[in-house]
Design an enzyme around this catalytic site. Structure first.
Site, PDB file in Angstrom:
ATOM      1  N   HIS A  17       0.843  -1.200   0.000  1.00  0.00           N
ATOM      2  CA  HIS A  17       0.000   0.000   0.000  1.00  0.00           C
ATOM      3  C   HIS A  17       0.877   1.249   0.000  1.00  0.00           C
ATOM      4  O   HIS A  17       1.878   1.319   0.700  1.00  0.00           O
ATOM      5  CB  HIS A  17      -0.885   0.011   1.259  1.00  0.00           C
ATOM      6  CG  HIS A  17      -1.755   1.218   1.343  1.00  0.00           C
ATOM      7  ND1 HIS A  17      -2.969   1.295   0.681  1.00  0.00           N
ATOM      8  CD2 HIS A  17      -1.590   2.404   1.970  1.00  0.00           C
ATOM      9  CE1 HIS A  17      -3.503   2.480   0.923  1.00  0.00           C
ATOM     10  NE2 HIS A  17      -2.691   3.174   1.695  1.00  0.00           N
ATOM     11  N   ASP A  76     -14.776   3.485   7.762  1.00  0.00           N
ATOM     12  CA  ASP A  76     -13.733   4.380   7.265  1.00  0.00           C
ATOM     13  C   ASP A  76     -14.257   5.220   6.101  1.00  0.00           C
ATOM     14  O   ASP A  76     -13.930   6.399   5.965  1.00  0.00           O
ATOM     15  CB  ASP A  76     -12.498   3.598   6.824  1.00  0.00           C
ATOM     16  CG  ASP A  76     -11.458   4.529   6.206  1.00  0.00           C
ATOM     17  OD1 ASP A  76     -10.929   5.375   6.946  1.00  0.00           O
ATOM     18  OD2 ASP A  76     -11.215   4.444   4.987  1.00  0.00           O
ATOM     19  N   ARG A  82     -13.894  13.614   7.162  1.00  0.00           N
ATOM     20  CA  ARG A  82     -12.571  14.231   7.415  1.00  0.00           C
ATOM     21  C   ARG A  82     -12.152  15.108   6.246  1.00  0.00           C
ATOM     22  O   ARG A  82     -11.586  16.191   6.419  1.00  0.00           O
ATOM     23  CB  ARG A  82     -11.515  13.134   7.649  1.00  0.00           C
ATOM     24  CG  ARG A  82     -11.650  12.455   8.997  1.00  0.00           C
ATOM     25  CD  ARG A  82     -10.808  11.203   9.063  1.00  0.00           C
ATOM     26  NE  ARG A  82      -9.406  11.462   8.822  1.00  0.00           N
ATOM     27  CZ  ARG A  82      -8.558  10.583   8.274  1.00  0.00           C
ATOM     28  NH1 ARG A  82      -8.960   9.384   7.912  1.00  0.00           N
ATOM     29  NH2 ARG A  82      -7.299  10.905   8.094  1.00  0.00           N
ATOM     30  N   SER A 129      -7.182   4.584   9.523  1.00  0.00           N
ATOM     31  CA  SER A 129      -7.928   4.534   8.261  1.00  0.00           C
ATOM     32  C   SER A 129      -7.242   3.567   7.289  1.00  0.00           C
ATOM     33  O   SER A 129      -7.874   2.666   6.725  1.00  0.00           O
ATOM     34  CB  SER A 129      -7.984   5.957   7.675  1.00  0.00           C
ATOM     35  OG  SER A 129      -8.328   5.946   6.322  1.00  0.00           O
ATOM     36  N   LYS A 171      -8.371  -0.855   6.449  1.00  0.00           N
ATOM     37  CA  LYS A 171      -8.644  -1.401   5.105  1.00  0.00           C
ATOM     38  C   LYS A 171      -7.652  -2.523   4.774  1.00  0.00           C
ATOM     39  O   LYS A 171      -8.025  -3.540   4.202  1.00  0.00           O
ATOM     40  CB  LYS A 171      -8.560  -0.286   4.061  1.00  0.00           C
ATOM     41  CG  LYS A 171      -9.762   0.661   4.143  1.00  0.00           C
ATOM     42  CD  LYS A 171      -9.647   1.828   3.207  1.00  0.00           C
ATOM     43  CE  LYS A 171      -8.626   2.827   3.677  1.00  0.00           C
ATOM     44  NZ  LYS A 171      -8.816   4.199   3.304  1.00  0.00           N
TER      45      LYS A 171
HETATM   46  N1  URA Z   1      -5.240   7.237   2.933  1.00  0.00           N
HETATM   47  C1  URA Z   1      -6.270   6.660   3.606  1.00  0.00           C
HETATM   48  O1  URA Z   1      -6.797   5.637   3.207  1.00  0.00           O
HETATM   49  N2  URA Z   1      -6.683   7.264   4.746  1.00  0.00           N
HETATM   50  C2  URA Z   1      -6.122   8.378   5.232  1.00  0.00           C
HETATM   51  O2  URA Z   1      -6.547   8.854   6.264  1.00  0.00           O
HETATM   52  C3  URA Z   1      -5.061   8.967   4.508  1.00  0.00           C
HETATM   53  C4  URA Z   1      -4.646   8.358   3.361  1.00  0.00           C
END
Ligand code: URA
Length: 439
Positions: free
Chosen positions: A82, A161, A168, A183, A187
């Site tokens: 990621h 999220d 956010r 966050s 995932k």
């Molecule tokens: N990427 C995400 O998935 N969440 C965040 O808060 C920042 C970057």
């Protein structure tokens, strides 16, 4: 429980209990807690912070707020990768096929982009015919058969999220370490892999502006991963200029193919060899990251990685002839050139400005329902440290609308995307550090 009490507790610097976090996240996700109270809590967290215990609880609650994928039917150690996001970041398109060619199963779900270009999924969809939605049984069967599948992230992963990130994004509460870490990791943990490699970007084009801040985020995410029983490693990498030369969807696929042919730009080639070497080691196919890197280099040299990409395209309905014939990829109708006004060294190429220009060309979305133009984007002819002569082309803006391409060029000129000076700039290392679960 009462939401007002929870907001006040955090506003006054208190520590939220697991039950309070669970109750709040579930109330926000199912709409029982109104957006104004959720936003007030997010702002209180931004100012008062969460400690590690609260951050772990928040991550786990968010992970469990949607589907948690079970990849145990796939043999071997599944490694996910990621990136926290950067301009020109086409790394997954390269490290996925390399790691798969070295025997690491890649069963990866990626997102669409909101911003400068599309995400990995949008980039893949610029290949004519490529399907990014597969039934779960087809997804598993493909990984078993060819060792790799890249599909769109199900809408049911980490549902909380999704809701929280949308809030956010519009309430000035993105930039909090605990909120970012929970966050991302919610995932990643829900996506079911055995090991996670994080590419944490730092610099002008990233969330984290300094290597120190990125290191802190990387360490926190590694500790979250470890607590959840996953081998997690974070590589801190620079984002002071776009990665590679191509920014856009079809443009980035072509550049990824060039890297897999061993003919890509130096920075992205170096980064992808390092990252895929680490994935090979985390996937149990090499004793060390160095040995993994050697295997990754060999997979490119021998053509095995490119062959894996061809198999991936074919398996998901795309036209594999694009690998030899780039004219089969979407082609931009209009181009505009950004010309150097003086001679010297390129001292910097601002990734943020180039990202915004890319969005102007139509390569990215502003709202999630916006269409993207797969042919659009920016191609950098020069990068930091290159010498230029007055009149040289610094970058080409491309897309299917003359107006959008012109607007990108004006933005680049106005914001001075390229800074040219007399002195050669110092070369910064792209990889700033590596942190793991032992740290
Ligand atoms: N990427 C995400 O998935 N969440 C965040 O808060 C920042 C970057």
């Amino acid at each position: 429980m009462n939401m007002n009490d929870i907001i006040i507790k955090k506003r006054d610097g208190g520590k939220l209990t697991k039950e309070e976090i669970k109750w709040t996240v579930s109330g926000i996700t199912n709409g029982l807690i109104p957006d104004y109270q959720a936003s007030a809590l997010l702002m209180a967290i931004l100012f008062r912070h969460m400690d590690e215990e609260e951050t772990f609880e928040l991550t786990e609650v968010m992970r469990d707020s949607g589907d948690v994928v079970d990849l145990s039917a796939i043999k071997g150690i599944n490694v996910d990768k990621h990136s926290t996001g950067g301009v020109g970041d086409k790394v997954t398109l390269i490290v996925g096929p390399i790691a798969a060619a070295c025997g690491v199963p890649i069963a990866k779900m990626s997102g669409r982009g909101l911003g400068f270009t599309g995400g990995t999924i949008d980039k893949l969809e610029s290949i004519p015919g490529f399907r990014t939605t597969l039934e779960p049984e087809d997804f598993f069967a493909q990984v078993k058969r060819i060792g790799i599948s890249l599909i769109g992230q199900s809408g049911h992963i980490a549902a909380a999220d999704k809701k929280l990130y949308a809030l956010r994004d519009v309430t000035g509460t993105v930039d909090d370490l605990s909120l970012i870490a929970s966050s991302i990791m919610s995932k990643k943990l829900a996506a079911g892999s055995d090991a996670i490699l994080l590419d944490v970007k730092c610099g002008r084009g990233a969330f984290m502006k300094t290597p120190e801040a990125a290191m802190k985020l990387g360490k926190l995410m590694c500790r979250i991963g470890k607590r959840a029983g996953k081998n997690t490693v974070a590589v801190i990498t620079g984002m002071d200029q776009p990665l590679g030369n191509a920014v856009g969807n079809s443009l980035e696929v072509i550049e990824a193919i060039e890297v897999l042919k061993g003919k890509g730009p130096e920075d992205i080639t170096e980064l992808t060899f390092t990252l895929s070497g680490m994935m090979v080691q985390m996937g149990g196919k090499a004793e060390s990251a160095e040995e993994g890197r050697r295997m990754a280099e060999e997979a490119v040299r021998s053509g095995a990685a490119l062959e894996k990409f061809r198999q991936l395209i074919e398996a998901q309905g795309g036209d594999p002839r694009v690998i030899e014939d780039y004219s089969l990829m979407p082609q931009a109708k209009y181009k505009a050139e950004y010309i150097a006004e003086k001679s010297g060294y390129v001292r910097s190429v601002d990734p943020l400005t180039i990202g915004i220009c890319s969005q102007h060309t139509g390569a990215g979305r502003q709202k999630k329902e916006d269409p993207i133009d797969p042919s659009a984007g920016v191609y950098l002819m020069k990068k930091t440290g290159d010498t230029v002569s007055k009149g040289d082309v610094l970058a080409v803006f491309m897309g299917d609308s003359e107006e959008k391409v012109g607007s990108a060029l004006r933005e680049a000129e106005f914001k001075k995307a390229f800074v040219i000076g007399d002195e050669e700039p110092e070369k910064e290392p792209l990889i700033k550090g590596i942190v793991g679960t032992d740290l």
